[in-house]
Design an enzyme around this catalytic site. Structure first.
Site, PDB file in Angstrom:
ATOM      1  N   ALA A   8     -40.725  33.357 -83.092  1.00  0.00           N
ATOM      2  CA  ALA A   8     -41.451  34.403 -82.238  1.00  0.00           C
ATOM      3  C   ALA A   8     -42.602  34.202 -81.537  1.00  0.00           C
ATOM      4  O   ALA A   8     -43.394  33.476 -81.930  1.00  0.00           O
ATOM      5  CB  ALA A   8     -41.776  35.559 -83.042  1.00  0.00           C
ATOM      6  N   LEU A   9     -42.806  34.628 -80.380  1.00  0.00           N
ATOM      7  CA  LEU A   9     -43.753  34.175 -79.530  1.00  0.00           C
ATOM      8  C   LEU A   9     -44.271  35.742 -78.865  1.00  0.00           C
ATOM      9  O   LEU A   9     -43.401  36.475 -78.242  1.00  0.00           O
ATOM     10  CB  LEU A   9     -43.400  33.413 -78.255  1.00  0.00           C
ATOM     11  CG  LEU A   9     -44.342  33.163 -77.317  1.00  0.00           C
ATOM     12  CD1 LEU A   9     -45.322  32.183 -77.630  1.00  0.00           C
ATOM     13  CD2 LEU A   9     -43.626  32.280 -76.100  1.00  0.00           C
ATOM     14  N   GLY A  10     -45.397  35.982 -78.822  1.00  0.00           N
ATOM     15  CA  GLY A  10     -45.914  37.223 -78.658  1.00  0.00           C
ATOM     16  C   GLY A  10     -46.954  36.932 -77.517  1.00  0.00           C
ATOM     17  O   GLY A  10     -48.082  36.111 -77.792  1.00  0.00           O
ATOM     18  N   GLY A  21     -49.446  34.676 -79.793  1.00  0.00           N
ATOM     19  CA  GLY A  21     -49.229  34.151 -81.096  1.00  0.00           C
ATOM     20  C   GLY A  21     -47.863  33.467 -81.141  1.00  0.00           C
ATOM     21  O   GLY A  21     -46.956  33.916 -80.449  1.00  0.00           O
ATOM     22  N   LEU A  22     -47.780  32.337 -81.977  1.00  0.00           N
ATOM     23  CA  LEU A  22     -46.682  31.756 -82.100  1.00  0.00           C
ATOM     24  C   LEU A  22     -46.211  31.886 -83.898  1.00  0.00           C
ATOM     25  O   LEU A  22     -47.099  31.355 -84.407  1.00  0.00           O
ATOM     26  CB  LEU A  22     -46.627  30.494 -81.419  1.00  0.00           C
ATOM     27  CG  LEU A  22     -45.341  29.497 -81.906  1.00  0.00           C
ATOM     28  CD1 LEU A  22     -44.121  30.024 -81.102  1.00  0.00           C
ATOM     29  CD2 LEU A  22     -45.849  28.206 -81.401  1.00  0.00           C
ATOM     30  N   CYS A  39     -39.006  41.918 -85.372  1.00  0.00           N
ATOM     31  CA  CYS A  39     -39.273  42.325 -84.128  1.00  0.00           C
ATOM     32  C   CYS A  39     -38.750  43.626 -83.457  1.00  0.00           C
ATOM     33  O   CYS A  39     -38.511  44.074 -82.474  1.00  0.00           O
ATOM     34  CB  CYS A  39     -38.900  41.099 -82.907  1.00  0.00           C
ATOM     35  SG  CYS A  39     -39.717  39.709 -83.370  1.00  0.00           S
TER      36      CYS A  39
END
Length: 90
Positions: A8-10, A21-22, A39
């Site tokens: 997930a990449l945010g 964040g990763l 998510c």
């Protein structure tokens, strides 16, 4: 990865500040993900690199991940000997 989420990449921008964040599932207990909607997507399956047949050591994945993210973001990848080691201890 076959419909399963491995990372997930945010990114959030608030009042002129960016937060990012990763999360990359390398080798971990995925059971807690069965109790939530990852998510916000109901029924989304979560997997890990290890479960997909890849290495279970974050250090083995780090160079390829940095190169891929750098290429995608149009950046030049580089490693600093002064960077802290963020690998979790066993």
């Amino acid at each position: 990865m076959g419909g399963a989420k491995v990372m997930a990449l945010g990114l959030r921008v608030r009042r002129g500040c960016s937060f990012h964040g990763l999360a990359f599932n390398v080798a971990m207990d995925l059971e807690p993900f069965r109790r939530i909607n990852p998510c916000g997507f109901q029924g989304l399956e979560v997997t890990s690199v290890l479960d997909l047949g890849g290495p279970g050591d974050p250090a083995a994945i780090k160079p390829a991940l940095v190169q891929a993210l750098s290429r995608t973001l149009g950046l030049a990848a580089g490693f600093s000997p002064d960077a802290p080691d963020l690998t979790p201890s066993a």
